[in-house]
Scaffold this motif. Structure first.
Motif, PDB file in Angstrom:
ATOM      1  N   LYS A 141       0.870  -1.191   0.003  1.00 64.54           N
ATOM      2  CA  LYS A 141      -0.091   0.005   0.103  1.00 64.54           C
ATOM      3  C   LYS A 141       0.878   1.313   0.228  1.00 64.54           C
ATOM      4  N   ILE A 142       0.681   2.208  -0.800  1.00 65.87           N
ATOM      5  CA  ILE A 142       1.143   3.539  -1.071  1.00 65.87           C
ATOM      6  C   ILE A 142       0.727   4.154   0.378  1.00 65.87           C
ATOM      7  N   LYS A 143       2.091   4.718   1.040  1.00 67.21           N
ATOM      8  CA  LYS A 143       1.808   5.343   2.357  1.00 67.21           C
ATOM      9  C   LYS A 143       2.072   6.925   2.021  1.00 67.21           C
ATOM     10  N   ASP A 144       2.874   7.276   1.169  1.00 65.28           N
ATOM     11  CA  ASP A 144       3.055   8.519   0.628  1.00 65.28           C
ATOM     12  C   ASP A 144       3.884   8.790  -0.674  1.00 65.28           C
ATOM     13  N   SER A 145       3.711  10.031  -1.259  1.00 67.65           N
ATOM     14  CA  SER A 145       4.088  10.021  -2.727  1.00 67.65           C
ATOM     15  C   SER A 145       4.412  11.837  -2.741  1.00 67.65           C
ATOM     16  N   TYR A 146       5.245  11.987  -3.659  1.00 69.25           N
ATOM     17  CA  TYR A 146       5.730  13.377  -3.741  1.00 69.25           C
ATOM     18  C   TYR A 146       6.430  13.548  -4.923  1.00 69.25           C
TER      19      TYR A 146
END
Length: 449
Positions: A141-146
């Motif tokens: 699961k994606i926790k964070d992106s930038y």
């Protein structure tokens, strides 16, 4: 150019272009591989530097490593947590990775990591690269992106690394290698590739043109020899027959047959002169320079019984020079002017008027101008009239005899005497040939007899 030759050129060009495109492709692959390697090393260094800067040591979070037990021991929020490492774990990798597990979550964010990477790029004088960061947990699961928020991993990552041992997070990075950077890095090799490609294509085209021209020259030479043999053989046979019958004919008939025989012999002489012209480019001209009465030579062209044209024609001569004497090779020059008259008669209508004017532009030169009222030459073909085997507008006309060699050899003869030749013509309005000759032939050594 025949179809087969066109296919050969197209195939050769395609092979060369294909080979160069493959070369450019591998060049691109090599440059991108090196770029990705450099970029990933820089990201790796930035991540581990950022891990060390973001630790929670001020709050008491600590980590230790027991090499004998291959075990990490964490003291986080006053709790002891241990993590057993496998036998394949690398000590250096462990020292870099363990700091992530005791990070300050307020300090360690993807935005802060992104800014840290930009600062590292600036310090290393590297160009800013647009990078997308994504963190996935152990479940995927994606926790964070930038910079942008992503629900799924929407790009093909060029970089990934495990963040810490306890969390099981994985960092992914995606970026593109711009074509501008590729061109800047390989501009020299690209230019050399295109230059070599263009040079090879030009060489192939010139080679094919040379082969085509040689083939065409061979065909014209064969046709020329065939026609020349016919032109010489038939009149000679006729004259021999007349000579056998001459003694049994009446005086009136003898006069008529002698006149006809003389005309045929004149035709043979013209054919021989054309052969003489054809020999001029074998090893250079072998001129026999003597004094020539130019006026007398031009006046011989005025005699109508020297020409076998089946049309009405008038040859007018206006000799305006006070001194008719020049030096040169009479046989070559006479053949040249005979060729001019022959062309004027062939490429004209049923009534032909030819003006030959001789003037004296200065004390050392004479100018001969031959004008006719013939068909003229189109502007398209005027620039090619001195090319060998070129017949201009009559290239495919089989009714008008010719091989496209006369003007080519005429120009050779005039230049060999140190003179110049030029042609003025307009389609439908006739042609004017201007010949400038020095009074004393300025002959190069290779042209002397």
């Amino acid at each position: 150019m025949n179809r087969r030759l066109k296919y050969i050129i197209i195939l050769a060009v395609c092979i060369i272009l294909g080979n160069q495109l493959i070369h450019l492709y591998y060049l691109y692959k090599e440059e991108t591989t090196q770029y990705i390697y450099r970029q990933n090393n820089m990201i790796t260094g930035a991540v581990y530097e950022f891990n060390m800067q973001s630790t929670n040591t001020a709050k008491g979070d600590l980590v230790s490593y027991d090499a004998s037990e291959r075990q990490l021991v964490y003291y986080i929020d006053k709790k002891i947590i241990s993590f057993q490492l496998n036998l394949k774990a690398d000590v250096q990798q462990i020292n870099k990775q363990k700091a992530y597990d005791i990070r300050d979550p307020q300090v360690w964010t993807l935005k802060s990591l992104y800014l840290h990477l930009q600062a590292k790029q600036d310090s290393m004088h590297l160009k800013d690269c647009s990078i997308q960061f994504v963190i996935q947990d152990s479940t995927g699961k994606i926790k964070d992106s930038y910079p942008a928020h992503l629900a799924t991993l929407s790009f093909h990552p060029k970089y990934q690394t495990t963040l810490g041992f306890i969390s099981g997070d994985t960092l992914y990075a995606g970026y593109d290698y711009s074509y501008r950077e590729l061109i800047q890095a390989t501009i020299g090799q690209i230019l050399i590739t295109f230059m070599i490609t263009a040079l090879l294509i030009i060489c192939i085209i010139n080679l094919c043109r040379t082969i085509r021209d040689e083939k065409k020259s061979g065909e014209y030479r064969e046709l020329f020899i065939s026609n020349l043999v016919h032109d010489l053989k038939r009149p000679i046979e006729d004259v021999i027959k007349v000579l056998y019958l001459l003694r049994d004919l009446s005086p009136e008939e003898q006069t008529l047959f002698l006149k006809q025989g003389r005309a045929k012999l004149d035709n043979i002489l013209q054919s021989i002169n054309r052969m003489l012209l054809q020999s001029t480019d074998a090893h250079g001209l072998r001129l026999n320079i003597k004094d020539i009465n130019l006026q007398e030579m031009l006046e011989t062209l005025q005699q109508k019984d020297h020409w076998s044209a089946n049309k009405l024609f008038d040859i007018q001569i206006d000799f305006q020079s006070d001194t008719p004497m020049i030096t040169g090779d009479r046989h070559f020059l006479l053949a040249v002017f005979q060729n001019f008259i022959d062309n004027a008669l062939k490429y004209s209508g049923d009534q032909v008027t030819i003006h030959i004017t001789c003037t004296e532009p200065d004390a050392r030169h004479v100018q001969i101008k031959i004008e006719d009222n013939g068909f003229g030459i189109s502007s398209k073909n005027l620039q090619h009239v001195f090319e060998r085997y070129h017949r201009g507008d009559h290239q495919e006309n089989k009714e008008i005899k010719g091989h496209g060699q006369g003007l080519h050899y005429a120009r050779t003869v005039i230049l060999a005497h140190g003179g110049t030749i030029d042609i003025e013509s307009e389609e439908g309005k006739g042609t004017a040939i201007l010949v400038n000759l020095p009074r004393r032939a300025n002959v190069k050594n290779k042209y002397k007899h």
